[in-house]
Design an enzyme around this catalytic site. Structure first.
Site, PDB file in Angstrom:
ATOM      1  CG  ASP A  23      -2.213  -0.613   1.356  1.00 58.72           C
ATOM      2  OD1 ASP A  23      -1.834  -1.932   1.293  1.00 58.72           O
ATOM      3  OD2 ASP A  23      -3.434  -0.965   0.346  1.00 58.72           O
TER       4      ASP A  23
HETATM    5  O1  MRU Z   1      -7.500  -3.087   2.586  1.00 59.96           O
HETATM    6  P1  MRU Z   1      -7.697  -3.380   1.052  1.00 59.96           P
HETATM    7  O2  MRU Z   1      -7.882  -4.395   0.867  1.00 59.96           O
HETATM    8  O3  MRU Z   1      -7.513  -1.979   0.411  1.00 59.96           O
HETATM    9  O4  MRU Z   1      -5.438  -4.150   0.946  1.00 59.96           O
HETATM   10  C1  MRU Z   1      -5.153  -4.177   0.480  1.00 59.96           C
HETATM   11  C2  MRU Z   1      -3.437  -4.525   0.308  1.00 59.96           C
HETATM   12  O5  MRU Z   1      -2.944  -5.136   1.993  1.00 59.96           O
HETATM   13  C3  MRU Z   1      -3.291  -5.099  -1.328  1.00 59.96           C
HETATM   14  O6  MRU Z   1      -2.183  -5.636  -0.349  1.00 59.96           O
HETATM   15  C4  MRU Z   1      -2.370  -3.980  -1.372  1.00 59.96           C
HETATM   16  O7  MRU Z   1      -3.296  -2.576  -1.217  1.00 59.96           O
HETATM   17  C5  MRU Z   1      -1.715  -3.949  -2.539  1.00 59.96           C
HETATM   18  S1  MRU Z   1      -3.522  -4.375  -4.416  1.00 59.96           S
HETATM   19  C6  MRU Z   1      -2.611  -4.782  -5.075  1.00 59.96           C
END
Ligand code: MRU
Length: 355
Positions: free
Chosen positions: A246
């Site tokens: 993220d």
């Molecule tokens: O809370 P989320 O579902 O948005 O978290 C998503 C993640 O942690 C993913 O691993 C990250 O965003 C990478 S998506 C290509």
């Protein structure tokens, strides 16, 4: 055919409601920024790249029909709306970087007499549409670089067993996926024996979304609960872990879905290489380490309930951080669309990008 989390055609935007998956595939129309903010905040669309693309497209859809008195008022309106979209979820950096890029574009066009308001709108929409297409091609490069990197550590006749966490596939991006893109590329090369995906409590992106994508793509896979990772590494000969990101700090510390850090610690203990797969749009060059990453905390209902059904004892208090930070020292490599970098080399790669 691959799944599509985002459908954007002729200026009309829909997202696949990920809260309803895998039981129901329902698309929701996004008519503007307010809708965009809500679907991101409620996690009807999620995953760092998908958040940024839906946020930017929601603004593109809105400004198309907006009437502005002058270029300055357009600039002011766009800036306010971009800031609002950035506030929808704090940890992933992709929306913030996209907002910075779009704001600098608007500022340039505002100062350039060659651009009328209509031309500014057209160019803005075009740049956002380019982001959508670039995300897919970047993911394909990530997949190819990642597969090559991991395979380089094994003999030519070994097929790999990969562990992944959360959802990083077509549903989390404009298409193909990041960590799941690496898995897809290994599968296409016929070098993938098996994938293990974690359930990813409490929101269950693994059980609901990654499992759904893997079944859809007919990739051989097994679901495990988050607390089985140590046992899996001990008993099932995992070749490598690949996860998404993220926000990656300049030193390589990486924020990703809660639970990622403990998997990295376990990988170190079991001598399993741990990779992060992420586009440059997930790298925050402005922060030197993961200590500066704001971690989103989600409502406790995500932990206490499954759907509408309460499973936790009434009266218990909850702590629900949605992400954790994996220290760079636990990461074997960061797989990007420009190649694979050791966390220590990321700063150099970022400087090259600025030049
Ligand atoms: O809370 P989320 O579902 O948005 O978290 C998503 C993640 O942690 C993913 O691993 C990250 O965003 C990478 S998506 C290509």
């Amino acid at each position: 055919m691959s799944l599509h989390s985002i459908k954007y055609e002729n200026g009309t935007l829909y997202i696949l409601d990920q809260l309803l998956l895998p039981a129901q595939s329902k698309y929701v129309q996004i008519k503007g920024v307010e809708d965009g903010w809500k679907v991101i905040n409620k996690m009807q669309v999620r995953g760092a790249p998908a958040i940024a693309i839906v946020g930017c497209l929601s603004l593109a859809v809105e400004i198309k029909d907006e009437k502005y008195d002058c270029k300055k008022s357009m600039r002011q309106d766009v800036e306010g709306k971009l800031n609002y979209l950035v506030s929808s979820r704090p940890t992933a950096v992709n929306m913030k970087l996209a907002a910075d890029e779009l704001l600098s574009l608007i500022n340039k066009m505002c100062d350039d007499d060659g651009f009328s308001i209509e031309k500014m709108k057209e160019r803005f929409v075009m740049v956002v549409e380019e982001m959508l297409n670039k995300d897919i091609s970047d993911n394909k490069s990530i997949g190819d670089y990642g597969a090559k990197e991991i395979l380089s550590h094994f003999s030519g006749d070994t097929n790999l067993r990969i562990l992944t966490h959360c959802n990083t596939g077509s549903l989390a991006t404009a298409g193909y996926g990041t960590a799941l893109g690496v898995i897809r590329s290994l599968f296409a090369l016929k070098r993938l024996e098996h994938v293990y995906c974690t359930e990813t409590r409490p929101y269950n992106q693994g059980a609901r979304l990654t499992a759904y994508e893997l079944v859809h793509e007919k990739i051989p896979a097994t679901l495990i609960v988050d607390s089985m990772v140590a046992a899996l590494m001990r008993l099932r000969n995992v070749s490598a872990v690949v996860v998404g990101a993220d926000r990656v700090a300049a030193n390589g510390d990486t924020a990703n879905k809660i639970g990622t850090y403990q998997i990295a610690v376990l990988a170190k203990f079991h001598n399993v290489p741990f990779y992060v797969a992420a586009p440059f749009t997930s790298i925050d060059a402005k922060i030197l380490s993961g200590d500066h990453i704001v971690i989103e905390e989600r409502p406790e209902q995500e932990m206490t309930h499954v759907g509408e059904h309460r499973i936790a004892a009434k009266g218990i208090s909850c702590w629900n951080p949605a992400f954790d930070v994996t220290p760079a020292g636990l990461i074997a490599g960061i797989i990007t669309e420009r190649g694979v970098f050791k966390p220590n080399d990321l700063l150099k790669a970022l400087n090259c990008q600025v030049e």
